[in-house]
Design a protein around this motif. Structure first.
Motif, PDB file in Angstrom:
ATOM      1  N   ALA A  91       0.920  -1.122   0.064  1.00  0.00           N
ATOM      2  CA  ALA A  91      -0.011   0.144   0.064  1.00  0.00           C
ATOM      3  C   ALA A  91       0.799   1.225   0.138  1.00  0.00           C
ATOM      4  N   THR A  92       0.519   2.212  -0.817  1.00  0.00           N
ATOM      5  CA  THR A  92       1.296   3.636  -0.834  1.00  0.00           C
ATOM      6  C   THR A  92       0.115   4.641  -0.838  1.00  0.00           C
ATOM      7  N   GLY A  93       0.424   5.619  -0.951  1.00  0.00           N
ATOM      8  CA  GLY A  93      -0.666   6.906  -1.192  1.00  0.00           C
ATOM      9  C   GLY A  93      -0.892   7.843  -0.057  1.00  0.00           C
ATOM     10  N   PRO A  94      -1.787   8.728  -0.173  1.00  0.00           N
ATOM     11  CA  PRO A  94      -2.311   9.449   0.872  1.00  0.00           C
ATOM     12  C   PRO A  94      -2.719   8.969   2.244  1.00  0.00           C
ATOM     13  N   GLY A  95      -3.669   7.716   1.947  1.00  0.00           N
ATOM     14  CA  GLY A  95      -3.856   6.808   3.133  1.00  0.00           C
ATOM     15  C   GLY A  95      -2.774   6.534   4.030  1.00  0.00           C
ATOM     16  N   VAL A  96      -1.756   6.014   3.564  1.00  0.00           N
ATOM     17  CA  VAL A  96      -0.390   5.351   4.087  1.00  0.00           C
ATOM     18  C   VAL A  96       0.158   6.481   5.061  1.00  0.00           C
ATOM     19  N   LEU A  97       0.306   7.854   4.122  1.00  0.00           N
ATOM     20  CA  LEU A  97       0.990   8.714   4.658  1.00  0.00           C
ATOM     21  C   LEU A  97       0.369   9.483   6.081  1.00  0.00           C
ATOM     22  N   ARG A  98      -1.144   9.353   5.850  1.00  0.00           N
ATOM     23  CA  ARG A  98      -1.954   9.876   7.052  1.00  0.00           C
ATOM     24  C   ARG A  98      -1.619   8.777   8.205  1.00  0.00           C
ATOM     25  N   GLU A  99      -1.508   7.668   8.024  1.00  0.00           N
ATOM     26  CA  GLU A  99      -1.323   6.492   9.192  1.00  0.00           C
ATOM     27  C   GLU A  99      -0.065   6.635   9.623  1.00  0.00           C
ATOM     28  N   TRP A 100       0.823   7.006   8.843  1.00  0.00           N
ATOM     29  CA  TRP A 100       2.319   7.394   9.309  1.00  0.00           C
ATOM     30  C   TRP A 100       2.350   8.348  10.300  1.00  0.00           C
ATOM     31  N   PHE A 101       1.924   9.551  10.077  1.00  0.00           N
ATOM     32  CA  PHE A 101       1.372  10.920  10.753  1.00  0.00           C
ATOM     33  C   PHE A 101       1.066  10.415  12.100  1.00  0.00           C
ATOM     34  N   PHE A 102      -0.162   9.627  11.984  1.00  0.00           N
ATOM     35  CA  PHE A 102      -1.052   9.498  13.288  1.00  0.00           C
ATOM     36  C   PHE A 102       0.047   8.469  14.165  1.00  0.00           C
ATOM     37  N   LEU A 103       0.755   7.552  13.469  1.00  0.00           N
ATOM     38  CA  LEU A 103       1.296   6.399  14.265  1.00  0.00           C
ATOM     39  C   LEU A 103       2.677   6.994  15.060  1.00  0.00           C
ATOM     40  N   VAL A 104       3.327   8.140  14.239  1.00  0.00           N
ATOM     41  CA  VAL A 104       4.363   8.467  14.694  1.00  0.00           C
ATOM     42  C   VAL A 104       4.194   9.518  15.660  1.00  0.00           C
ATOM     43  N   CYS A 105       3.140  10.305  15.612  1.00  0.00           N
ATOM     44  CA  CYS A 105       2.868  11.259  16.626  1.00  0.00           C
ATOM     45  C   CYS A 105       2.549  10.480  17.824  1.00  0.00           C
ATOM     46  N   GLN A 106       1.741   9.431  17.793  1.00  0.00           N
ATOM     47  CA  GLN A 106       1.338   8.674  19.108  1.00  0.00           C
ATOM     48  C   GLN A 106       2.611   8.242  19.610  1.00  0.00           C
ATOM     49  N   ALA A 107       3.644   7.934  18.941  1.00  0.00           N
ATOM     50  CA  ALA A 107       4.969   7.324  19.365  1.00  0.00           C
ATOM     51  C   ALA A 107       5.742   8.531  20.111  1.00  0.00           C
ATOM     52  N   ILE A 108       5.761   9.803  19.494  1.00  0.00           N
ATOM     53  CA  ILE A 108       6.489  10.822  20.049  1.00  0.00           C
ATOM     54  C   ILE A 108       6.101  11.422  21.441  1.00  0.00           C
ATOM     55  N   PHE A 109       4.612  11.333  21.453  1.00  0.00           N
ATOM     56  CA  PHE A 109       4.137  11.615  22.636  1.00  0.00           C
ATOM     57  C   PHE A 109       3.595  10.453  23.613  1.00  0.00           C
ATOM     58  N   ASN A 110       4.166   9.417  23.225  1.00  0.00           N
ATOM     59  CA  ASN A 110       4.085   8.179  24.278  1.00  0.00           C
ATOM     60  C   ASN A 110       4.780   8.371  25.387  1.00  0.00           C
ATOM     61  N   PRO A 111       3.948   8.563  26.721  1.00  0.00           N
ATOM     62  CA  PRO A 111       4.778   8.835  28.207  1.00  0.00           C
ATOM     63  C   PRO A 111       5.852   7.996  28.503  1.00  0.00           C
ATOM     64  N   GLN A 112       6.003   6.953  27.763  1.00  0.00           N
ATOM     65  CA  GLN A 112       7.206   5.823  27.879  1.00  0.00           C
ATOM     66  C   GLN A 112       8.376   6.702  27.291  1.00  0.00           C
ATOM     67  N   ILE A 113       8.206   7.360  26.222  1.00  0.00           N
ATOM     68  CA  ILE A 113       9.321   8.171  25.580  1.00  0.00           C
ATOM     69  C   ILE A 113       9.811   9.182  26.508  1.00  0.00           C
TER      70      ILE A 113
END
Length: 592
Positions: free
Chosen positions: A333-355
């Motif tokens: 899979a590629t395209g805008p949907g994958v990009l949106r998923e990446w943004f959501f996942l990486v932001c959740q990771a950055i703001f994860n309290p364990q980090i």
């Protein structure tokens, strides 16, 4: 000039003999072409007097004469270039004063203001009349710039007895009348706009919108004039407050990236969410769809944060100003949907309290601010810069990431380091309530030292507790009824400003990397900081919440349908009809 060549050429141009007229016209146009194509800017000092002479002579032929208009345009452009190249100071550059005097500039301003006033009236009519021409507005702005600077020099000079008697008294008075006339016309035009926007207006709606295209530029010039006169600025913004709905429509429709919109941003109280968002988003470079300029990322889901950091945090800012191409390893899979998923996942990771980079507000887990103890991560400052870039890119690509900033963080991003007690209500409710109680306690109880407080703060980091003085000698300063306000202020400043200043600075730096446009990559630190501060100051916290998190309400399918663009399909295709039928029938449940 010494041989009266301009007069001779204009005499030929005004001749009833065709060949003479053609020769005069072609000669003047040739001269104008030389000016436009000249690479030798110092020659402007020689061009201006000749252009002024041509304008004076051709004005006798007629204000509407096309050759006169061309000469006037060229003179306006030349003055604008000279003035803007010296715009770092408020005073009128000496070379402009030498080229053309205020008394010689003013007839152009007067003439153009009458044209604009006339055209504004015609733009309100229900006929096919067009509104003000862009060339007239540009000329008006070009001649107004040196005129206003010259007037400012005179009026702003104060001696012991008050304001110095202005040198340009007649011009100042007449310019004020111009301001009042054009402001009145604009008020009428904006009111007429409201009728069209609410469906009350009659006539061709598309034609009406064509006539609105220069309104915003005229308002910008009126704002400049308003600063010269007492109460004029208040009058100007009062009109825009009254015509807020139509003013906001103008911003969304006609404000461009190439425009200087700072004059609007300073008065965001007259704007709505859509117009504030539009102005803020234009501070980002436009996302390009050119595949040759895409920043490509191939990321392993199991190493999401680390590999994303390498692709984004280590990249040159300019390479991120175009589009992004995102692909997960071993997935097709590629395209805008994958990009949106990446943004959501990486932001959740950055703001994860364990980090440990950010802390969530106790009563609103989607709202975050920097963690003062983030140094447990040796690369925490690099990751804060990376976080700033990611959040800016999410805004650029209009992706909702499911989280927002707390007020103490937002305030500092906007350049405000004076955090109040009310600002920390969500970030630390316990400290908020404690400080509130200290401020409201009986004075005698506080003065009895029953609380045992001094101007220090205890900090627990990495399992150890340290005591930090809030001010020099803080350990020996007892909190009492007279200094408790200062104690609370210093306590808040230390916990929410001083202790996270490096983290905020790095986040701002990363965010600012994305605001700088490709052709502005050489911006100095001061310019970059100003642009960044303007971005956040142009928004309310609730605006940024909507831009990062989206609305809390259910999805409006009808609104979605009304704003959908089709690529390869038409609205009446069977598949499209079925899609909207299912979407509307299922409602918000369909999108859970």
């Amino acid at each position: 000039m010494s041989s009266s060549a301009p007069a001779a050429l204009v005499m030929l141009y005004a001749s009833p003999i065709k060949v003479n007229k053609e020769f005069g016209e072609s000669s003047v146009k040739h001269f104008l072409a030389l000016i436009r194509n000249s690479l030798h800017k110092p020659l402007n000092n020689q061009y201006a007097p000749m252009l002024l002479e041509f304008c004076k002579l051709l004005r006798r032929v007629g204000y509407e004469d096309p050759l006169y208009v061309s000469c006037r345009n060229a003179l306006g452009s030349l003055l604008e270039n000279v003035a803007t190249s010296n715009s770092h100071g408020s005073a009128l550059p000496d070379n402009v004063k030498e080229l053309i005097g205020v008394q010689e500039i003013f007839p152009f301003v007067s003439e153009l203001s009458k044209r604009l006033s006339r055209d504004l009236v015609s733009s309100m009519e229900l006929t096919g009349c067009v509104g003000p021409l862009g060339t007239d507005v540009r000329d008006f702005a070009a001649f107004l710039l040196p005129l206003c600077k010259a007037i400012t020099e005179q009026v702003a000079f104060k001696d012991g007895t008050g304001y110095k008697h202005p040198l340009y008294g007649e011009e100042i008075e007449f310019l004020h009348r111009i301001f009042l006339d054009l402001l009145y016309r604009m008020d009428q035009c904006l009111h007429k706009m409201e009728d069209h926007l609410t469906g009350k207006g009659k006539g061709d709606s598309d034609g009406a919108q064509t006539r609105w295209s220069q309104y915003l530029s005229i308002l910008k010039e009126l704002n400049i004039i308003s600063k010269l006169y007492e109460d004029a600025e208040e009058r100007f913004w009062a009109v825009l407050q009254l015509r807020r709905s139509s003013f906001c429509v103008l911003i969304v429709k006609y404000a461009k990236r190439s425009d200087d919109n700072q004059w609007i941003l300073k008065h965001k109280d007259v704007l709505d969410f859509e117009s504030r968002r539009h102005l803020a988003m234009m501070m980002f470079p436009e996302v390009k769809e050119d595949y040759e300029e895409l920043h490509e990322m191939l990321i392993d889901r199991s190493q999401l944060l680390e590999e994303s950091f390498e692709y984004i945090g280590r990249a040159e800012p300019e390479s991120l100003h175009g589009g992004l191409f995102m692909e997960f390893k071993n997935e097709e899979a590629t395209g805008p949907g994958v990009l949106r998923e990446w943004f959501f996942l990486v932001c959740q990771a950055i703001f994860n309290p364990q980090i440990a980079l950010f802390l969530a507000c106790p009563h609103d887990c989607r709202r975050f601010y920097p963690n003062p103890a983030s140094m447990v991560n040796p690369m925490h400052l690099d990751y804060f810069k990376f976080a700033g870039r990611v959040m800016a890119l999410a805004l650029m690509h209009k992706v909702h990431v499911g989280l927002v900033f707390d007020r103490v963080f937002f305030q500092q991003l906007a350049g405000n380091s004076l955090i109040s007690l009310e600002d920390i209500r969500d970030a630390d409710p316990c400290l908020y309530n404690s400080c509130k109680q200290i401020l409201q306690m009986d004075a005698e109880f506080i003065d009895s030292d029953a609380l045992g407080l001094t101007f220090v703060r205890e900090i627990e980091e990495l399992g150890s507790r340290t005591v930090v003085e809030l001010c020099p000698g803080g350990k020996s300063i007892v909190v009492n009824s007279k200094n408790r306000g200062e104690y609370v202020k210093l306590l808040i400043q230390h916990q929410f400003v001083r202790s996270i200043s490096k983290q905020v600075e790095q986040f701002r730096d990363g965010f600012g990397d994305m605001l700088c446009k490709p052709n502005d990559s050489g911006l100095n630190v001061v310019s970059k900081t100003c642009l960044l501060t303007s971005f956040f100051q142009s928004l309310e916290l609730q605006d940024l919440d909507l831009m990062l998190h989206g609305s809390e309400g259910s999805l409006n399918v009808e609104d979605w349908k009304a704003h959908t663009e089709y690529n390869g399909y038409k609205e009446n295709d069977s598949q499209i009809v079925w899609f909207w039928k299912v979407s509307i029938t299922s409602g918000s449940l369909f999108f859970q």
